[in-house]
Design a protein around this motif. Sequence first.
Motif, mmCIF file in Angstrom:
data_model
loop_
_atom_site.group_PDB
_atom_site.id
_atom_site.type_symbol
_atom_site.label_atom_id
_atom_site.label_comp_id
_atom_site.label_asym_id
_atom_site.label_seq_id
_atom_site.Cartn_x
_atom_site.Cartn_y
_atom_site.Cartn_z
ATOM 1 N N GLY A 74 2.411 2.041 -8.632
ATOM 2 C CA GLY A 74 2.004 1.396 -7.393
ATOM 3 C C GLY A 74 3.161 0.926 -6.549
ATOM 4 O O GLY A 74 2.948 0.385 -5.465
ATOM 5 N N GLY A 75 4.386 1.092 -7.030
ATOM 6 C CA GLY A 75 5.566 0.819 -6.227
ATOM 7 C C GLY A 75 6.100 -0.600 -6.270
ATOM 8 O O GLY A 75 7.089 -0.901 -5.606
ATOM 9 N N GLU A 94 6.628 10.335 -7.238
ATOM 10 C CA GLU A 94 5.288 10.005 -7.736
ATOM 11 C C GLU A 94 4.283 11.022 -7.207
ATOM 12 O O GLU A 94 4.042 11.075 -5.999
ATOM 13 N N PRO A 95 3.676 11.835 -8.081
ATOM 14 C CA PRO A 95 2.705 12.826 -7.619
ATOM 15 C C PRO A 95 1.325 12.246 -7.301
ATOM 16 O O PRO A 95 0.528 12.906 -6.632
ATOM 17 N N TYR A 96 1.044 11.036 -7.782
ATOM 18 C CA TYR A 96 -0.278 10.429 -7.595
ATOM 19 C C TYR A 96 -0.343 9.808 -6.197
ATOM 20 O O TYR A 96 0.292 8.794 -5.918
ATOM 21 N N ILE A 97 -1.083 10.442 -5.306
ATOM 22 C CA ILE A 97 -1.032 10.084 -3.893
ATOM 23 C C ILE A 97 -1.545 8.669 -3.632
ATOM 24 O O ILE A 97 -1.101 8.004 -2.689
ATOM 25 N N ASN A 98 -2.455 8.184 -4.480
ATOM 26 C CA ASN A 98 -2.914 6.805 -4.320
ATOM 27 C C ASN A 98 -1.765 5.827 -4.529
ATOM 28 O O ASN A 98 -1.642 4.822 -3.824
ATOM 29 N N GLY A 99 -0.901 6.118 -5.510
ATOM 30 C CA GLY A 99 0.269 5.276 -5.735
ATOM 31 C C GLY A 99 1.245 5.342 -4.583
ATOM 32 O O GLY A 99 1.860 4.333 -4.208
ATOM 33 N N VAL A 100 1.408 6.531 -3.993
ATOM 34 C CA VAL A 100 2.283 6.685 -2.833
ATOM 35 C C VAL A 100 1.780 5.816 -1.678
ATOM 36 O O VAL A 100 2.558 5.121 -1.015
ATOM 37 N N LYS A 106 3.330 -1.562 0.582
ATOM 38 C CA LYS A 106 4.283 -2.592 0.137
ATOM 39 C C LYS A 106 5.578 -2.522 0.949
ATOM 40 O O LYS A 106 6.195 -3.553 1.229
ATOM 41 N N ILE A 107 6.004 -1.308 1.318
ATOM 42 C CA ILE A 107 7.205 -1.174 2.138
ATOM 43 C C ILE A 107 6.990 -1.830 3.499
ATOM 44 O O ILE A 107 7.870 -2.508 4.032
ATOM 45 N N ARG A 108 5.800 -1.645 4.071
ATOM 46 C CA ARG A 108 5.508 -2.291 5.360
ATOM 47 C C ARG A 108 5.608 -3.799 5.233
ATOM 48 O O ARG A 108 6.173 -4.475 6.106
ATOM 49 N N GLU A 109 5.062 -4.335 4.162
ATOM 50 C CA GLU A 109 5.066 -5.787 3.981
ATOM 51 C C GLU A 109 6.476 -6.317 3.780
ATOM 52 O O GLU A 109 6.845 -7.362 4.311
ATOM 53 N N ALA A 110 7.278 -5.581 2.989
ATOM 54 C CA ALA A 110 8.621 -6.057 2.644
ATOM 55 C C ALA A 110 9.658 -5.709 3.702
ATOM 56 O O ALA A 110 10.720 -6.333 3.750
ATOM 57 N N GLY A 111 9.381 -4.696 4.521
ATOM 58 C CA GLY A 111 10.335 -4.287 5.541
ATOM 59 C C GLY A 111 11.555 -3.580 4.992
ATOM 60 O O GLY A 111 12.627 -3.639 5.611
#
Length: 237
Positions: A74-75, A94-100, A106-111
């Motif tokens: 989940g990153g 990560e091949p699991y697209i839900n995890g991507v 999370k990247i959006r939230e953390a910047g």
Amino acid sequence: MSDENHPSGAPWRNFYGRFKGKGLRDSQQRYLDEDLARFSPGAVSWEENPNRDNPDLTQIFGDRDVWLEIGFGGGEHMVHQASQNPDVGFIGCEPYINGVAMLLGKIREAGCDNIRIHPGDARDMFDVLPEASISKAFLLYPDPWPKKRHHRRRFVTPEHLEPLHRVLKPGAIFRVATDIPDYVRQTLEEVPKAGFEWLAERPADWRQPWDDWISTRYEQKALREDRTPHYLTFRRK
């Protein structure tokens, strides 16, 4: 078709696991549509890069060290590390697209701006990464494939460890976390044979998490089910 060749000319590889789970939320689909392309590290497959031209990591990350996470789930660990180490570049596979999709949220939230994502098999990344280009690698709670006949599907086999060794710099650190005792056994058997040394001098070195560790959802599930995490640290010879 040959058992050894993909139609594109790449080595033929079976993939075991899930590419997609339950339906994505609207927000997660939006993350994929709007953000995934700009976080790509470039051509990382034989179809896109049949000549295996190595991506120029200096164009992506400058002169920063580059760390690689193999199967980021989940990153949460990747975003934690990227936030704590803004002077390091990160590539996650990560091949699991839900995890991507979860990672992109999370990247959006953390910047974070020091992460690149390959939404596929880490072996594709190994095909195109320059030799001795990665300073640290993480394999955290990988699929245990508990049945004995499936152990060859585990990451800690020569098929994965040999190319990992190639792309790691001499002296690079390789971390493995797992709660499966037999996965620990196979890791301690196979990883040293692939050119790594296990950095453990006392039980605390594998019983206690790393100082910069963040407990992931997979670890929390293991603890709820009374399974004991192991933290194994190796160095590329």
